[in-house]
Motif scaffolding. Structure first.
Motif, PDB file in Angstrom:
ATOM      1  N   MET A   1       0.703  -1.104  -0.073  1.00  0.00           N
ATOM      2  CA  MET A   1       0.062   0.076   0.022  1.00  0.00           C
ATOM      3  C   MET A   1       1.042   1.348  -0.068  1.00  0.00           C
ATOM      4  SD  MET A   1      -3.389   0.825   2.510  1.00  0.00           S
ATOM      5  CE  MET A   1      -4.175  -0.294   1.619  1.00  0.00           C
ATOM      6  N   ARG A   2       0.516   2.296  -0.834  1.00  0.00           N
ATOM      7  CA  ARG A   2       1.309   3.354  -0.968  1.00  0.00           C
ATOM      8  C   ARG A   2       0.497   4.814  -0.369  1.00  0.00           C
ATOM      9  NH1 ARG A   2       6.294   1.797  -2.929  1.00  0.00           N
ATOM     10  NH2 ARG A   2       6.622   4.129  -3.691  1.00  0.00           N
ATOM     11  N   PHE A   3       1.490   5.560   0.195  1.00  0.00           N
ATOM     12  CA  PHE A   3       0.745   6.618   0.672  1.00  0.00           C
ATOM     13  C   PHE A   3       1.552   7.957   0.390  1.00  0.00           C
ATOM     14  CE2 PHE A   3       0.382   3.271   3.838  1.00  0.00           C
ATOM     15  CZ  PHE A   3      -0.999   3.123   4.233  1.00  0.00           C
ATOM     16  N   SER A   4       0.724   9.156  -0.251  1.00  0.00           N
ATOM     17  CA  SER A   4       1.228  10.232  -1.043  1.00  0.00           C
ATOM     18  C   SER A   4       0.715  11.350  -0.015  1.00  0.00           C
ATOM     19  CB  SER A   4       1.016  10.336  -2.188  1.00  0.00           C
ATOM     20  OG  SER A   4       1.540   9.210  -3.059  1.00  0.00           O
ATOM     21  N   VAL A   5       1.441  11.959   0.340  1.00  0.00           N
ATOM     22  CA  VAL A   5       0.998  13.174   1.196  1.00  0.00           C
ATOM     23  C   VAL A   5       1.778  14.560   0.465  1.00  0.00           C
ATOM     24  CG1 VAL A   5       1.027  12.101   3.232  1.00  0.00           C
ATOM     25  CG2 VAL A   5       2.936  13.416   2.739  1.00  0.00           C
ATOM     26  N   LEU A   6       2.312  14.564  -0.311  1.00  0.00           N
ATOM     27  CA  LEU A   6       3.126  15.818  -1.105  1.00  0.00           C
ATOM     28  C   LEU A   6       2.087  16.249  -2.173  1.00  0.00           C
ATOM     29  CD1 LEU A   6       6.727  14.593  -1.241  1.00  0.00           C
ATOM     30  CD2 LEU A   6       5.678  15.796   0.493  1.00  0.00           C
ATOM     31  N   ARG A  12      -3.208   4.198  -2.231  1.00  0.00           N
ATOM     32  CA  ARG A  12      -3.346   3.408  -3.077  1.00  0.00           C
ATOM     33  C   ARG A  12      -3.022   1.742  -2.497  1.00  0.00           C
ATOM     34  NH1 ARG A  12      -4.603   5.721  -7.909  1.00  0.00           N
ATOM     35  NH2 ARG A  12      -4.243   7.962  -7.952  1.00  0.00           N
ATOM     36  N   SER A  13      -3.832   1.179  -3.131  1.00  0.00           N
ATOM     37  CA  SER A  13      -3.844  -0.289  -2.871  1.00  0.00           C
ATOM     38  C   SER A  13      -2.530  -0.987  -3.920  1.00  0.00           C
ATOM     39  CB  SER A  13      -4.987  -1.310  -3.292  1.00  0.00           C
ATOM     40  OG  SER A  13      -4.962  -1.343  -4.628  1.00  0.00           O
ATOM     41  N   PRO A  14      -1.950  -2.132  -3.464  1.00  0.00           N
ATOM     42  CA  PRO A  14      -0.679  -2.860  -4.622  1.00  0.00           C
ATOM     43  C   PRO A  14      -1.375  -2.712  -5.922  1.00  0.00           C
ATOM     44  CG  PRO A  14      -1.055  -3.956  -2.427  1.00  0.00           C
ATOM     45  CD  PRO A  14      -2.156  -3.131  -2.452  1.00  0.00           C
ATOM     46  N   ARG A  15      -2.612  -2.804  -6.087  1.00  0.00           N
ATOM     47  CA  ARG A  15      -3.047  -2.893  -7.492  1.00  0.00           C
ATOM     48  C   ARG A  15      -3.056  -1.499  -8.081  1.00  0.00           C
ATOM     49  NH1 ARG A  15      -8.505  -6.636  -7.289  1.00  0.00           N
ATOM     50  NH2 ARG A  15      -9.029  -4.582  -6.347  1.00  0.00           N
ATOM     51  N   GLY A  16      -2.785  -0.510  -7.256  1.00  0.00           N
ATOM     52  CA  GLY A  16      -3.115   0.936  -7.576  1.00  0.00           C
ATOM     53  C   GLY A  16      -4.450   1.531  -7.576  1.00  0.00           C
ATOM     54  N   CYS A  78      -9.767  -5.903  -0.626  1.00  0.00           N
ATOM     55  CA  CYS A  78      -9.172  -6.420  -1.758  1.00  0.00           C
ATOM     56  C   CYS A  78      -8.703  -7.635  -1.484  1.00  0.00           C
ATOM     57  CB  CYS A  78      -8.318  -5.436  -2.366  1.00  0.00           C
ATOM     58  SG  CYS A  78      -6.746  -5.089  -1.527  1.00  0.00           S
ATOM     59  N   GLY A  79      -8.470  -7.903  -0.403  1.00  0.00           N
ATOM     60  CA  GLY A  79      -7.961  -9.531  -0.194  1.00  0.00           C
ATOM     61  C   GLY A  79      -6.331  -9.752  -0.597  1.00  0.00           C
ATOM     62  N   GLU A  80      -5.594  -8.504  -0.436  1.00  0.00           N
ATOM     63  CA  GLU A  80      -4.393  -8.561  -0.961  1.00  0.00           C
ATOM     64  C   GLU A  80      -3.348  -7.844   0.142  1.00  0.00           C
ATOM     65  OE1 GLU A  80      -3.173  -6.528  -4.488  1.00  0.00           O
ATOM     66  OE2 GLU A  80      -5.123  -7.342  -5.688  1.00  0.00           O
ATOM     67  N   PRO A  81      -2.297  -8.438   0.229  1.00  0.00           N
ATOM     68  CA  PRO A  81      -1.351  -7.920   1.330  1.00  0.00           C
ATOM     69  C   PRO A  81      -0.948  -6.647   1.129  1.00  0.00           C
ATOM     70  CG  PRO A  81       0.001  -9.040  -0.138  1.00  0.00           C
ATOM     71  CD  PRO A  81      -1.574  -9.395  -0.537  1.00  0.00           C
ATOM     72  N   HIS A  82      -0.672  -5.639   2.235  1.00  0.00           N
ATOM     73  CA  HIS A  82      -0.722  -4.267   2.050  1.00  0.00           C
ATOM     74  C   HIS A  82       0.721  -3.615   2.844  1.00  0.00           C
ATOM     75  CE1 HIS A  82      -1.959  -4.618   6.314  1.00  0.00           C
ATOM     76  NE2 HIS A  82      -3.207  -5.209   5.764  1.00  0.00           N
ATOM     77  N   GLY A  83       1.370  -4.305   3.536  1.00  0.00           N
ATOM     78  CA  GLY A  83       2.473  -3.920   4.230  1.00  0.00           C
ATOM     79  C   GLY A  83       2.113  -2.710   5.352  1.00  0.00           C
ATOM     80  N   ALA A  84       1.320  -2.488   5.938  1.00  0.00           N
ATOM     81  CA  ALA A  84       1.007  -1.629   6.753  1.00  0.00           C
ATOM     82  C   ALA A  84      -0.190  -2.056   7.876  1.00  0.00           C
ATOM     83  CB  ALA A  84       0.255  -0.468   6.101  1.00  0.00           C
ATOM     84  N   THR A  85       0.230  -1.941   9.152  1.00  0.00           N
ATOM     85  CA  THR A  85      -0.391  -2.423  10.215  1.00  0.00           C
ATOM     86  C   THR A  85      -0.654  -1.280  11.329  1.00  0.00           C
ATOM     87  OG1 THR A  85       1.426  -3.150  11.477  1.00  0.00           O
ATOM     88  CG2 THR A  85       0.321  -4.627  10.106  1.00  0.00           C
TER      89      THR A  85
END
Length: 605
Positions: A1-6, A12-16, A78-85
């Motif tokens: 999962m991606r986080f954009s603050v700029l 966004r999920s791993p699928r975008g 989405c049932g996908e791994p996300h890397g954030a807890t």
């Protein structure tokens, strides 16, 4: 999962796929992101989401927001791994997310890499790293996020880093011989920051280097007009000198081929804050209160006084919080200790002189009187983001001369006694909660590993009465006297006869600080305090001690108020009624040491 603050906050999920969040949940997530890996207390979240008047249901609402965030981060949608807890901690919540998944972290790392390459003379790799860093910016940081004081401070920090990156880009262009590109970037930056003297002075240098002296002079005139219109001041002596030399045409060849890098040779905002302690613990509620009162979107009160007894940690708290405000008050942070080593108050005229010299005023430009110096300092601060930290204030009159003017300024004062005549807010600091006090001692001497060690640390904290000064003194002794095990130090500390001696290590000295408070009392208050030290219970009221002191209730209350003003007794702590007073054992031991400690009740009257 991606986080954009700029720019706008994007998740966004791993699928975008983009996740859309309501405004207040964006605030919660943003605060958790900037404090990734750290515990964010519920109170901090409440203060950030509702900076002014949080509803009574705020704690429950925060729990709801956390639940909704977890649904997103757990990837159930989405049932996908996300890397954030997002985990629950004892006093709040912790978001754990990989650094590379946050664009602000990526920007800072690329900017740092570019700076290192630049200073190593590797200009082309520096340019590549900087291009990659600047490409991450889409708009103002957290553009669509409602911000409280903590997010506002971090956003300001990011924007300052962005400006520094732009200036570094200009320096790289100059080093690579791309002068026209540098002029283009400088002109854009000058429009965006019409009061930035460093940018305008550098633009004057570059235009002169290109043989465009007329444009350089026009830049100066425009900049000077902006300063006069917006701030009512003139350019600094350094900028005036550049203008004078342009008019005279007396730049040498080396002047024309050498342009100062960003920040060199120009006004640098004072950054006088002393270093904070690396082992600071606790004080979450007080830090939250200070953030609300002094932050960009505070409640309108930008003057706060921290009060508390000797050794309670006022200065450490003030310095720790002041460092979090550096980006909020980017035009300068001033610091002064208002008592000399012998406890003599410092002349405010001397402090103002030091402040004015730090700003850039030459000795001949600094007025002679404290009143004139104060007016000049207030004029300079009027339309700037300036923070002033005044430690160990002696009186309201002393502080009043040093206060800046303007709604964009903030002032934090520490004082043993309240300074109600200054206005603003007063925050009383009490000894640390036991858990935080144990943590502090553990950090100083090493976290206890066995139950016996844990019991010894708790015993030492209890004998220290949870006062940070006492705990630090014992921690310093444990570090410098490594041959003595903790249980030996604890045994020495248990001996009342030598306890205050144990609370002295270097400039950590509880006895010395209590002495100063004691000597500030009237003779009568000192006599009565000695009587309380000999005869009063640890917890007492004015009704309890009036017969002992042979005074009527009104007289007793008045003298207790004088003693409390010096914080030689505590009041209303730990849920007690305000009319209860607490006499700490270390203060009682100190009183028994004083000359005439054999006082009798008859002396009080």
């Amino acid at each position: 999962m991606r986080f954009s603050v700029l720019g706008n906050l994007e998740v966004r999920s791993p699928r975008g796929d983009e996740v859309h969040l309501p405004p207040k949940i964006r605030t919660v997530l943003s605060l958790l992101l900037i404090r990734r890996g750290e515990v964010v207390s519920v109170q901090q979240l409440i203060d950030e989401v509702w900076p002014f008047e949080p509803p009574r249901t705020a704690p429950a609402t925060i729990q709801t927001y956390i639940y909704q965030l977890r649904k997103v981060l757990d990837g159930a949608w989405c049932g996908e791994p996300h890397g954030a807890t997002l985990s629950t901690a004892s006093s709040g919540y912790v978001l754990r997310v990989a650094a590379e998944d946050i664009d602000a972290v990526a920007f800072e790392r690329r900017f740092l890499a570019a700076s290192r390459s630049f200073h190593s003379g590797d200009y082309e790799p520096a340019e590549g790293a900087l291009d990659a860093a600047m490409a991450l910016w889409r708009a103002e940081a957290f553009a669509d996020v409602p911000r409280g004081s903590l997010l506002e401070a971090y956003s300001t920090q990011l924007e300052e880093a962005r400006t520094q990156a732009l200036e570094l880009h200009i320096d790289i262009s100059l080093k690579l011989g791309r002068h026209l590109e540098a002029v283009r970037r400088l002109k854009g930056l000058a429009v965006a920051q019409p009061l930035n003297e460093g940018v305008h002075t550098k633009l004057m240098h570059v235009l002169n280097r290109l043989g465009r002296r007329d444009e350089a002079l026009t830049v100066y005139l425009r900049f000077r007009r902006s300063l006069a219109t917006e701030l009512g001041i003139e350019p600094s002596p350094a900028a005036e000198e550049v203008h004078r030399r342009l008019l005279a045409g007396d730049f040498t060849t080396s002047d024309r081929t050498s342009v100062p890098s960003a920040g060199q040779g120009f006004f640098v905002a004072p950054a006088q804050l002393p270093p904070g302690t690396t082992d600071f613990v606790g004080r979450e509620q007080q830090l939250s209160t200070l953030g609300r009162l002094l932050g960009r979107h505070g409640d309108g009160s930008r003057l706060v006084t921290l009060t508390g007894m000797a050794g309670v940690g006022k200065t450490a708290l003030a310095v720790h919080h002041a460092h979090t405000l550096r980006r909020t008050f980017a035009d300068g942070q001033f610091f002064a200790t208002l008592r000399q080593a012998g406890a003599k108050p410092v002349d405010p005229s001397v402090v103002l002189g030091e402040f004015l010299h730090a700003i850039g005023f030459r000795a001949e430009q600094v007025p002679a009187t404290v009143e004139a110096r104060g007016r000049l300092f207030r004029s300079w601060c009027a339309d700037r983001d300036v923070f002033v930290l005044l430690d160990d204030a002696a009186s309201e009159e002393q502080v009043r001369h040093l206060l800046p003017a303007g709604a964009r300024c903030g002032v934090l004062v520490t004082s043993r006694s309240p300074l109600y005549g200054l206005g603003g807010k007063t925050v009383d600091i009490e000894p640390l909660p036991t858990g935080d006090a144990v943590t502090l001692l553990g950090r100083l001497v090493g976290m206890p590993k066995t139950e016996i060690e844990r019991r010894t640390v708790r015993e030492m904290v209890s004998l220290c009465e949870n006062l940070p000064l006492n705990i630090r003194a014992m921690g310093a002794k444990a570090a410098t006297q490594g041959h003595l095990p903790l249980d030996k130090l604890a045994a020495r500390l248990a001996d009342r006869q030598y306890r205050l001696d144990e609370f002295k290590c270097g400039d950590l000295d509880l006895r010395g600080r209590l002495t100063r408070s004691y000597e500030s009392l009237s003779d009568r208050a000192r006599r009565i305090l000695r009587l309380l030290g000999r005869y009063a219970a640890r917890l007492f009221t004015a009704d309890d001690v009036a017969p002992l002191l042979k005074l009527d209730l009104v007289q007793t209350e008045m003298v207790l108020e004088e003693i409390f003003a010096e914080r030689l007794v505590l009041a209303g702590s730990s849920g007690l009624d305000r009319d209860h007073y607490v006499l700490l054992e270390s203060t009682r031991i100190f009183l028994m040491e004083q000359e005439g400690d054999a006082a009798t009740p008859a002396e009080a009257s």
